[in-house]
Design an enzyme around this catalytic site. Sequence first.
Site, PDB file in Angstrom:
ATOM      1  N   GLU A   1      -8.218  -0.162   4.341  1.00  0.00           N
ATOM      2  CA  GLU A   1      -6.750  -0.340   4.266  1.00  0.00           C
ATOM      3  C   GLU A   1      -6.212  -0.852   5.609  1.00  0.00           C
ATOM      4  OE1 GLU A   1      -5.313   3.023   1.047  1.00  0.00           O
ATOM      5  OE2 GLU A   1      -5.693   3.668   3.081  1.00  0.00           O
TER       6      GLU A   1
ATOM      7  N   ASP B   1       0.842  -1.192   0.000  1.00  0.00           N
ATOM      8  CA  ASP B   1       0.000   0.000   0.000  1.00  0.00           C
ATOM      9  C   ASP B   1       0.879   1.245   0.000  1.00  0.00           C
ATOM     10  OD1 ASP B   1      -2.266   1.579   0.090  1.00  0.00           O
ATOM     11  OD2 ASP B   1      -3.167   0.528   1.789  1.00  0.00           O
ATOM     12  N   GLY B   2       0.292   2.372  -0.350  1.00  0.00           N
ATOM     13  CA  GLY B   2       0.983   3.655  -0.285  1.00  0.00           C
ATOM     14  C   GLY B   2       0.795   4.286   1.079  1.00  0.00           C
TER      15      GLY B   2
ATOM     16  N   LYS C   1       7.303  11.654   0.919  1.00  0.00           N
ATOM     17  CA  LYS C   1       6.407  11.203   2.002  1.00  0.00           C
ATOM     18  C   LYS C   1       7.144  10.975   3.320  1.00  0.00           C
ATOM     19  CE  LYS C   1       2.930  10.794  -0.931  1.00  0.00           C
ATOM     20  NZ  LYS C   1       2.246   9.591  -1.208  1.00  0.00           N
TER      21      LYS C   1
HETATM   22  C1  5RP Z   1      -5.514   6.200   0.412  1.00  0.00           C
HETATM   23  C2  5RP Z   1      -4.128   6.135   0.918  1.00  0.00           C
HETATM   24  C3  5RP Z   1      -3.034   6.189  -0.097  1.00  0.00           C
HETATM   25  O1  5RP Z   1      -2.264   5.042  -0.012  1.00  0.00           O
HETATM   26  C4  5RP Z   1      -2.219   7.425   0.158  1.00  0.00           C
HETATM   27  O2  5RP Z   1      -3.077   8.568   0.086  1.00  0.00           O
HETATM   28  C5  5RP Z   1      -1.046   7.578  -0.834  1.00  0.00           C
HETATM   29  O3  5RP Z   1      -1.544   7.812  -2.110  1.00  0.00           O
HETATM   30  P1  5RP Z   1      -0.590   8.144  -3.339  1.00  0.00           P
HETATM   31  O4  5RP Z   1       0.198   6.918  -3.621  1.00  0.00           O
HETATM   32  O5  5RP Z   1      -1.555   8.518  -4.442  1.00  0.00           O
HETATM   33  O6  5RP Z   1       0.276   9.313  -2.958  1.00  0.00           O
HETATM   34  O7  5RP Z   1      -3.840   6.040   2.083  1.00  0.00           O
HETATM   35  O8  5RP Z   1      -6.434   6.240   1.473  1.00  0.00           O
END
Ligand code: 5RP
Length: 231
Positions: A102, A80-81, A120
């Site tokens: 998530e 996940d991100g 990030k």
């Molecule tokens: C969604 C999330 C995403 O993983 C987070 O916002 C990161 O998104 P991106 O990869 O588009 O920067 O938590 O709820």
Amino acid sequence: MKKIVADAAIKEVQSDMILGLGSGSTAALMIRSLADEIRAGTLQNIRGVATSFQSEVLALELDIPLIDLASVSQIDLAIDGADEVDPGFQLIKGGGACHVREKLVASKANKLLIVVDETKLVQNLNLSFPLPVEVLPNAWKQVQDTISEMNGSSNLRMANKKAGPIVTDHGNLILDVLFKDGIKDPKYIEKSINNIPGVLENGLFVDLTDKVLVGKIQNSVPVVYSPSKVG
Ligand code: 5RP
């Protein structure tokens, strides 16, 4: 940066895995890379567990077999991100308002792999990125008032191309919360916010992450590295 980190994450996937499919733009690239490997036959018998409506629709479009969260007892690996990652691998998630599912998937996963670009990484959570809190629709003002008593300022997240607030996959609303000095004790804040009546879940992911892959540009070339957890 997002694409190379997404591709690097797929190298951690093995055939026969039940895989948590994250949400957001980086996770979407990972899902696309996964579909390429499945189509090429290098990964076989993969079953995905979606973390959102977004990842479900994408997996269906790409013919990735899906299995319901309720019907699995464990997930081998979730990818996940994240919106913010601190040196101890505590996270803020929920930029896409998907953090409820998530977190359910991450909690059921034997391993949580987070894929981010270098922007990030932060020393302290919540100094710039607001903490998403999913609230029941008729409780948002009451929750907002309680959070303000905890020295948090919050905004109801507004929708694009729809009048009024965004509505989550679960039919709820999102408050985006900033604490004046950021979040120094994520474990305490996670529990305190979830204890407010009307809150479904907040986007602090505490002690869930096993590994982080970071994409960055070095000498004009995109590279991936995996930082060590501090503390
Ligand atoms: C969604 C999330 C995403 O993983 C987070 O916002 C990161 O998104 P991106 O990869 O588009 O920067 O938590 O709820």
